[in-house]
Scaffold this motif. Sequence first.
Motif, PDB file in Angstrom:
ATOM      1  N   TYR A 193      -3.276  11.403  -2.583  1.00 47.63           N
ATOM      2  CA  TYR A 193      -2.570  10.135  -2.773  1.00 47.63           C
ATOM      3  C   TYR A 193      -3.568   9.063  -3.201  1.00 47.63           C
ATOM      4  O   TYR A 193      -4.732   9.098  -2.818  1.00 47.63           O
ATOM      5  CB  TYR A 193      -1.893   9.662  -1.476  1.00 47.63           C
ATOM      6  CG  TYR A 193      -0.788  10.569  -1.017  1.00 47.63           C
ATOM      7  CD1 TYR A 193       0.529  10.353  -1.414  1.00 47.63           C
ATOM      8  CD2 TYR A 193      -1.062  11.661  -0.215  1.00 47.63           C
ATOM      9  CE1 TYR A 193       1.547  11.196  -1.003  1.00 47.63           C
ATOM     10  CE2 TYR A 193      -0.051  12.515   0.204  1.00 47.63           C
ATOM     11  CZ  TYR A 193       1.253  12.277  -0.198  1.00 47.63           C
ATOM     12  OH  TYR A 193       2.246  13.116   0.208  1.00 47.63           O
TER      13      TYR A 193
ATOM     14  N   LEU B  79      -3.741   4.640  -3.678  1.00 49.02           N
ATOM     15  CA  LEU B  79      -3.113   3.375  -3.343  1.00 49.02           C
ATOM     16  C   LEU B  79      -3.479   2.370  -4.419  1.00 49.02           C
ATOM     17  O   LEU B  79      -4.639   2.305  -4.834  1.00 49.02           O
ATOM     18  CB  LEU B  79      -3.662   2.936  -1.983  1.00 49.02           C
ATOM     19  CG  LEU B  79      -3.266   1.587  -1.414  1.00 49.02           C
ATOM     20  CD1 LEU B  79      -3.317   1.685   0.098  1.00 49.02           C
ATOM     21  CD2 LEU B  79      -4.177   0.480  -1.886  1.00 49.02           C
ATOM     22  N   PHE B  80      -2.510   1.627  -4.877  1.00 50.98           N
ATOM     23  CA  PHE B  80      -2.746   0.546  -5.834  1.00 50.98           C
ATOM     24  C   PHE B  80      -2.500  -0.784  -5.126  1.00 50.98           C
ATOM     25  O   PHE B  80      -1.535  -0.928  -4.374  1.00 50.98           O
ATOM     26  CB  PHE B  80      -1.809   0.658  -7.044  1.00 50.98           C
ATOM     27  CG  PHE B  80      -2.176   1.770  -7.983  1.00 50.98           C
ATOM     28  CD1 PHE B  80      -2.935   1.513  -9.118  1.00 50.98           C
ATOM     29  CD2 PHE B  80      -1.791   3.069  -7.717  1.00 50.98           C
ATOM     30  CE1 PHE B  80      -3.291   2.538  -9.979  1.00 50.98           C
ATOM     31  CE2 PHE B  80      -2.144   4.101  -8.573  1.00 50.98           C
ATOM     32  CZ  PHE B  80      -2.890   3.830  -9.712  1.00 50.98           C
ATOM     33  N   VAL B  81      -3.392  -1.743  -5.395  1.00 51.69           N
ATOM     34  CA  VAL B  81      -3.289  -3.059  -4.783  1.00 51.69           C
ATOM     35  C   VAL B  81      -4.001  -4.056  -5.694  1.00 51.69           C
ATOM     36  O   VAL B  81      -4.921  -3.688  -6.428  1.00 51.69           O
ATOM     37  CB  VAL B  81      -3.913  -3.052  -3.353  1.00 51.69           C
ATOM     38  CG1 VAL B  81      -5.411  -2.775  -3.400  1.00 51.69           C
ATOM     39  CG2 VAL B  81      -3.615  -4.332  -2.597  1.00 51.69           C
TER      40      VAL B  81
ATOM     41  N   THR C 134       1.005  -6.286  -0.435  1.00 56.15           N
ATOM     42  CA  THR C 134       1.823  -5.413  -1.266  1.00 56.15           C
ATOM     43  C   THR C 134       0.965  -4.291  -1.821  1.00 56.15           C
ATOM     44  O   THR C 134      -0.053  -4.544  -2.475  1.00 56.15           O
ATOM     45  CB  THR C 134       2.454  -6.204  -2.431  1.00 56.15           C
ATOM     46  OG1 THR C 134       3.250  -7.259  -1.874  1.00 56.15           O
ATOM     47  CG2 THR C 134       3.323  -5.306  -3.297  1.00 56.15           C
ATOM     48  N   ILE C 135       1.364  -3.054  -1.526  1.00 59.26           N
ATOM     49  CA  ILE C 135       0.649  -1.883  -2.015  1.00 59.26           C
ATOM     50  C   ILE C 135       1.637  -0.922  -2.656  1.00 59.26           C
ATOM     51  O   ILE C 135       2.849  -0.991  -2.408  1.00 59.26           O
ATOM     52  CB  ILE C 135      -0.118  -1.149  -0.886  1.00 59.26           C
ATOM     53  CG1 ILE C 135       0.859  -0.638   0.188  1.00 59.26           C
ATOM     54  CG2 ILE C 135      -1.202  -2.037  -0.302  1.00 59.26           C
ATOM     55  CD1 ILE C 135       0.234   0.316   1.200  1.00 59.26           C
ATOM     56  N   GLU C 136       1.119  -0.041  -3.487  1.00 63.43           N
ATOM     57  CA  GLU C 136       1.910   1.047  -4.064  1.00 63.43           C
ATOM     58  C   GLU C 136       1.125   2.330  -3.795  1.00 63.43           C
ATOM     59  O   GLU C 136      -0.062   2.410  -4.129  1.00 63.43           O
ATOM     60  CB  GLU C 136       2.077   0.857  -5.567  1.00 63.43           C
ATOM     61  CG  GLU C 136       2.785   2.012  -6.246  1.00 63.43           C
ATOM     62  CD  GLU C 136       2.702   1.962  -7.772  1.00 63.43           C
ATOM     63  OE1 GLU C 136       3.052   2.985  -8.382  1.00 63.43           O
ATOM     64  OE2 GLU C 136       2.262   0.940  -8.334  1.00 63.43           O
ATOM     65  N   ILE C 137       1.777   3.303  -3.181  1.00 61.84           N
ATOM     66  CA  ILE C 137       1.132   4.591  -2.926  1.00 61.84           C
ATOM     67  C   ILE C 137       1.739   5.619  -3.865  1.00 61.84           C
ATOM     68  O   ILE C 137       2.961   5.730  -3.957  1.00 61.84           O
ATOM     69  CB  ILE C 137       1.284   5.026  -1.459  1.00 61.84           C
ATOM     70  CG1 ILE C 137       0.535   4.049  -0.551  1.00 61.84           C
ATOM     71  CG2 ILE C 137       0.758   6.453  -1.270  1.00 61.84           C
ATOM     72  CD1 ILE C 137       0.653   4.327   0.927  1.00 61.84           C
ATOM     73  N   ARG C 138       0.860   6.321  -4.579  1.00 63.22           N
ATOM     74  CA  ARG C 138       1.308   7.355  -5.520  1.00 63.22           C
ATOM     75  C   ARG C 138       0.731   8.703  -5.123  1.00 63.22           C
ATOM     76  O   ARG C 138      -0.472   8.815  -4.850  1.00 63.22           O
ATOM     77  CB  ARG C 138       0.808   7.066  -6.929  1.00 63.22           C
ATOM     78  CG  ARG C 138       1.548   6.000  -7.656  1.00 63.22           C
ATOM     79  CD  ARG C 138       1.158   6.046  -9.131  1.00 63.22           C
ATOM     80  NE  ARG C 138       1.247   4.724  -9.708  1.00 63.22           N
ATOM     81  CZ  ARG C 138       0.650   4.364 -10.817  1.00 63.22           C
ATOM     82  NH1 ARG C 138      -0.108   5.230 -11.478  1.00 63.22           N
ATOM     83  NH2 ARG C 138       0.803   3.153 -11.295  1.00 63.22           N
TER      84      ARG C 138
ATOM     85  N   ARG D 272       0.515   2.096   5.396  1.00 61.55           N
ATOM     86  CA  ARG D 272       1.735   1.305   5.154  1.00 61.55           C
ATOM     87  C   ARG D 272       1.954   0.254   6.241  1.00 61.55           C
ATOM     88  O   ARG D 272       2.273  -0.897   5.949  1.00 61.55           O
ATOM     89  CB  ARG D 272       2.943   2.224   5.048  1.00 61.55           C
ATOM     90  CG  ARG D 272       3.004   3.007   3.760  1.00 61.55           C
ATOM     91  CD  ARG D 272       4.318   3.809   3.654  1.00 61.55           C
ATOM     92  NE  ARG D 272       4.346   4.579   2.443  1.00 61.55           N
ATOM     93  CZ  ARG D 272       4.214   5.915   2.394  1.00 61.55           C
ATOM     94  NH1 ARG D 272       4.078   6.620   3.499  1.00 61.55           N
ATOM     95  NH2 ARG D 272       4.247   6.545   1.233  1.00 61.55           N
TER      96      ARG D 272
ATOM     97  N   ARG E  26      -6.161  -5.152 -10.724  1.00 57.42           N
ATOM     98  CA  ARG E  26      -5.298  -4.264  -9.940  1.00 57.42           C
ATOM     99  C   ARG E  26      -6.091  -2.971  -9.827  1.00 57.42           C
ATOM    100  O   ARG E  26      -6.476  -2.386 -10.842  1.00 57.42           O
ATOM    101  CB  ARG E  26      -3.957  -4.018 -10.637  1.00 57.42           C
ATOM    102  CG  ARG E  26      -3.010  -3.190  -9.781  1.00 57.42           C
ATOM    103  CD  ARG E  26      -1.601  -3.197 -10.389  1.00 57.42           C
ATOM    104  NE  ARG E  26      -0.646  -2.588  -9.492  1.00 57.42           N
ATOM    105  CZ  ARG E  26      -0.195  -1.342  -9.608  1.00 57.42           C
ATOM    106  NH1 ARG E  26      -0.614  -0.571 -10.592  1.00 57.42           N
ATOM    107  NH2 ARG E  26       0.679  -0.864  -8.740  1.00 57.42           N
TER     108      ARG E  26
END
Length: 161
Positions: A136, A138-140, A22-26, A13, A126
């Motif tokens: 986890y 990560l999407f980017v 910009t990233i999204e962590i799921r 992060r 993406r």
Amino acid sequence: MPAESGDGLDRVRAAASARDLTIEIRERPVANSLPEAAQLLGIAPAGIVKTLVVKRSDDTFLFALVPGDRSISWPKLRAVVGVNKLQLPDPQRALDATGYERGTIVPIGSSHDWPIYADDRIVGQRIAMGAGAHGYSLFVHADDLIAAYGATVADISQEAG
């Protein structure tokens, strides 16, 4: 000694933020294979990008980003890098080189900014990748990652199998 999961996620992060990436962590259940991870995330296996740490003969490393349904083409990667020999390090050397355990490795927040070589098939996509901790993803946007890290884009993969 492996880092705690929060440490890896925090490093990812912070590094993304420092590069305005910009990233999204799921969070997701632990997967036993890449196809299982893709199914859990609801994406095709090609949408998961494997981050492979590759050792050069001079004991430096690089990251190779390859779609999940493909594998590294060693001749192609050697040609792009301009070397005669490359190899995958053992798990401990990969951890020492990146600060991440296998299965969690991502260039973002690595303990060293090794050069990145991205397969041209990820451009415009993406993508999902390791997030620095087990369980986890990560999407980017691949183009944003490539730009943020000045990655070299080339055909470095081949059909898996």
